[in-house]
Scaffold this motif. Structure first.
Motif, PDB file in Angstrom:
ATOM      1  N   LYS A 137       0.843  -1.193   0.000  1.00 13.25           N
ATOM      2  CA  LYS A 137       0.000   0.000   0.000  1.00 13.25           C
ATOM      3  C   LYS A 137       0.879   1.244   0.000  1.00 13.25           C
ATOM      4  O   LYS A 137       1.923   1.277   0.646  1.00 13.25           O
ATOM      5  CB  LYS A 137      -0.898   0.005   1.239  1.00 13.25           C
ATOM      6  CG  LYS A 137      -1.847   1.182   1.295  1.00 13.25           C
ATOM      7  CD  LYS A 137      -2.734   1.111   2.522  1.00 13.25           C
ATOM      8  CE  LYS A 137      -3.626   2.339   2.562  1.00 13.25           C
ATOM      9  NZ  LYS A 137      -4.457   2.352   3.755  1.00 13.25           N
ATOM     10  N   THR A 138       0.420   2.268  -0.711  1.00 16.82           N
ATOM     11  CA  THR A 138       1.152   3.526  -0.803  1.00 16.82           C
ATOM     12  C   THR A 138       0.194   4.684  -0.601  1.00 16.82           C
ATOM     13  O   THR A 138      -0.891   4.691  -1.178  1.00 16.82           O
ATOM     14  CB  THR A 138       1.811   3.682  -2.186  1.00 16.82           C
ATOM     15  OG1 THR A 138       2.535   2.506  -2.501  1.00 16.82           O
ATOM     16  CG2 THR A 138       2.739   4.872  -2.228  1.00 16.82           C
ATOM     17  N   THR A 139       0.609   5.659   0.188  1.00 20.88           N
ATOM     18  CA  THR A 139      -0.154   6.884   0.385  1.00 20.88           C
ATOM     19  C   THR A 139       0.781   8.063   0.151  1.00 20.88           C
ATOM     20  O   THR A 139       1.881   8.091   0.699  1.00 20.88           O
ATOM     21  CB  THR A 139      -0.718   6.954   1.823  1.00 20.88           C
ATOM     22  OG1 THR A 139      -1.469   5.773   2.084  1.00 20.88           O
ATOM     23  CG2 THR A 139      -1.605   8.171   2.013  1.00 20.88           C
ATOM     24  N   ALA A 163       8.124  20.451   4.170  1.00 24.87           N
ATOM     25  CA  ALA A 163       9.387  20.128   3.509  1.00 24.87           C
ATOM     26  C   ALA A 163       9.200  19.513   2.123  1.00 24.87           C
ATOM     27  O   ALA A 163      10.138  19.449   1.346  1.00 24.87           O
ATOM     28  CB  ALA A 163      10.204  19.176   4.383  1.00 24.87           C
ATOM     29  N   GLY A 164       8.011  19.039   1.809  1.00 24.35           N
ATOM     30  CA  GLY A 164       7.766  18.430   0.511  1.00 24.35           C
ATOM     31  C   GLY A 164       6.909  17.188   0.624  1.00 24.35           C
ATOM     32  O   GLY A 164       6.275  16.933   1.640  1.00 24.35           O
ATOM     33  N   TYR A 165       6.921  16.387  -0.428  1.00 27.85           N
ATOM     34  CA  TYR A 165       6.089  15.186  -0.498  1.00 27.85           C
ATOM     35  C   TYR A 165       6.862  13.954  -0.064  1.00 27.85           C
ATOM     36  O   TYR A 165       8.073  13.859  -0.240  1.00 27.85           O
ATOM     37  CB  TYR A 165       5.575  14.979  -1.923  1.00 27.85           C
ATOM     38  CG  TYR A 165       4.546  16.000  -2.333  1.00 27.85           C
ATOM     39  CD1 TYR A 165       3.211  15.821  -2.005  1.00 27.85           C
ATOM     40  CD2 TYR A 165       4.912  17.146  -3.019  1.00 27.85           C
ATOM     41  CE1 TYR A 165       2.264  16.764  -2.364  1.00 27.85           C
ATOM     42  CE2 TYR A 165       3.972  18.091  -3.383  1.00 27.85           C
ATOM     43  CZ  TYR A 165       2.646  17.894  -3.041  1.00 27.85           C
ATOM     44  OH  TYR A 165       1.710  18.830  -3.394  1.00 27.85           O
ATOM     45  N   PHE A 166       6.124  12.998   0.509  1.00 27.29           N
ATOM     46  CA  PHE A 166       6.702  11.695   0.841  1.00 27.29           C
ATOM     47  C   PHE A 166       5.632  10.639   0.691  1.00 27.29           C
ATOM     48  O   PHE A 166       4.437  10.927   0.633  1.00 27.29           O
ATOM     49  CB  PHE A 166       7.316  11.680   2.253  1.00 27.29           C
ATOM     50  CG  PHE A 166       6.319  11.772   3.379  1.00 27.29           C
ATOM     51  CD1 PHE A 166       5.827  10.628   3.983  1.00 27.29           C
ATOM     52  CD2 PHE A 166       5.889  13.005   3.852  1.00 27.29           C
ATOM     53  CE1 PHE A 166       4.912  10.708   5.016  1.00 27.29           C
ATOM     54  CE2 PHE A 166       4.993  13.096   4.894  1.00 27.29           C
ATOM     55  CZ  PHE A 166       4.491  11.945   5.480  1.00 27.29           C
ATOM     56  N   TYR A 167       6.081   9.379   0.579  1.00 25.33           N
ATOM     57  CA  TYR A 167       5.175   8.246   0.498  1.00 25.33           C
ATOM     58  C   TYR A 167       5.164   7.526   1.842  1.00 25.33           C
ATOM     59  O   TYR A 167       6.218   7.278   2.424  1.00 25.33           O
ATOM     60  CB  TYR A 167       5.622   7.238  -0.569  1.00 25.33           C
ATOM     61  CG  TYR A 167       5.439   7.721  -1.984  1.00 25.33           C
ATOM     62  CD1 TYR A 167       4.166   7.936  -2.503  1.00 25.33           C
ATOM     63  CD2 TYR A 167       6.529   7.935  -2.815  1.00 25.33           C
ATOM     64  CE1 TYR A 167       3.990   8.364  -3.810  1.00 25.33           C
ATOM     65  CE2 TYR A 167       6.362   8.352  -4.126  1.00 25.33           C
ATOM     66  CZ  TYR A 167       5.089   8.567  -4.609  1.00 25.33           C
ATOM     67  OH  TYR A 167       4.919   8.986  -5.912  1.00 25.33           O
ATOM     68  N   ARG A 168       3.981   7.189   2.312  1.00 25.45           N
ATOM     69  CA  ARG A 168       3.830   6.282   3.455  1.00 25.45           C
ATOM     70  C   ARG A 168       3.608   4.910   2.829  1.00 25.45           C
ATOM     71  O   ARG A 168       2.685   4.729   2.034  1.00 25.45           O
ATOM     72  CB  ARG A 168       2.650   6.692   4.328  1.00 25.45           C
ATOM     73  CG  ARG A 168       2.516   5.808   5.562  1.00 25.45           C
ATOM     74  CD  ARG A 168       1.444   6.306   6.505  1.00 25.45           C
ATOM     75  NE  ARG A 168       1.921   7.538   7.137  1.00 25.45           N
ATOM     76  CZ  ARG A 168       1.175   8.630   7.274  1.00 25.45           C
ATOM     77  NH1 ARG A 168      -0.054   8.669   6.839  1.00 25.45           N
ATOM     78  NH2 ARG A 168       1.667   9.701   7.864  1.00 25.45           N
ATOM     79  N   LEU A 169       4.459   3.958   3.147  1.00 16.29           N
ATOM     80  CA  LEU A 169       4.454   2.650   2.487  1.00 16.29           C
ATOM     81  C   LEU A 169       4.150   1.520   3.466  1.00 16.29           C
ATOM     82  O   LEU A 169       4.608   1.554   4.608  1.00 16.29           O
ATOM     83  CB  LEU A 169       5.830   2.361   1.884  1.00 16.29           C
ATOM     84  CG  LEU A 169       6.446   3.411   0.965  1.00 16.29           C
ATOM     85  CD1 LEU A 169       7.876   3.025   0.638  1.00 16.29           C
ATOM     86  CD2 LEU A 169       5.622   3.566  -0.288  1.00 16.29           C
ATOM     87  N   VAL A 170       3.414   0.534   3.003  1.00 13.92           N
ATOM     88  CA  VAL A 170       3.294  -0.743   3.698  1.00 13.92           C
ATOM     89  C   VAL A 170       3.987  -1.741   2.791  1.00 13.92           C
ATOM     90  O   VAL A 170       3.648  -1.877   1.618  1.00 13.92           O
ATOM     91  CB  VAL A 170       1.824  -1.148   3.937  1.00 13.92           C
ATOM     92  CG1 VAL A 170       1.760  -2.524   4.607  1.00 13.92           C
ATOM     93  CG2 VAL A 170       1.112  -0.105   4.793  1.00 13.92           C
ATOM     94  N   ILE A 171       4.994  -2.417   3.340  1.00 13.11           N
ATOM     95  CA  ILE A 171       5.840  -3.334   2.570  1.00 13.11           C
ATOM     96  C   ILE A 171       5.766  -4.730   3.192  1.00 13.11           C
ATOM     97  O   ILE A 171       5.842  -4.868   4.421  1.00 13.11           O
ATOM     98  CB  ILE A 171       7.313  -2.858   2.596  1.00 13.11           C
ATOM     99  CG1 ILE A 171       7.415  -1.444   2.006  1.00 13.11           C
ATOM    100  CG2 ILE A 171       8.218  -3.838   1.860  1.00 13.11           C
ATOM    101  CD1 ILE A 171       8.748  -0.781   2.269  1.00 13.11           C
TER     102      ILE A 171
END
Length: 88
Positions: free
Chosen positions: A55-57, A63-71
């Motif tokens: 999953k990716t959000t 500071a900018g954009y980032f992805y919250r990841l479930v791996i």
């Protein structure tokens, strides 16, 4: 074909001011801001042996954009982490 350099950060390292659940809107931001795509992130995680993206959000901070990841790791464990979505 370029691969994304995945830089995983501790989950507490970034606090999201705004996270998008609508990938139609998130996709527009990824293209407009020239961010690393989810496909590039997924390929890089697999190539580096880190695991499979579940999953990716897309989130934004001052500071900018980032992805919250479930791996899902190669051993089957689920892990939540974040990575920068910096432009290429």
């Amino acid at each position: 074909m370029a691969t994304a350099a995945v830089v995983l950060l501790p989950c507490g390292a970034l606090r999201a001011d705004d996270c998008l659940t609508d990938w139609g809107m998130a996709g527009q931001i990824v293209r407009r801001e020239n961010l690393i795509t989810v496909e590039e992130v997924s390929r890089s995680l697999a190539a580096d042996g880190i695991g499979k993206l579940v999953k990716t959000t897309l989130c934004r901070t001052e500071a900018g954009y980032f992805y919250r990841l479930v791996i899902r790791s190669p051993t089957g464990q689920l892990r939540t982490t974040v990575m920068t979505a910096r432009g290429r």
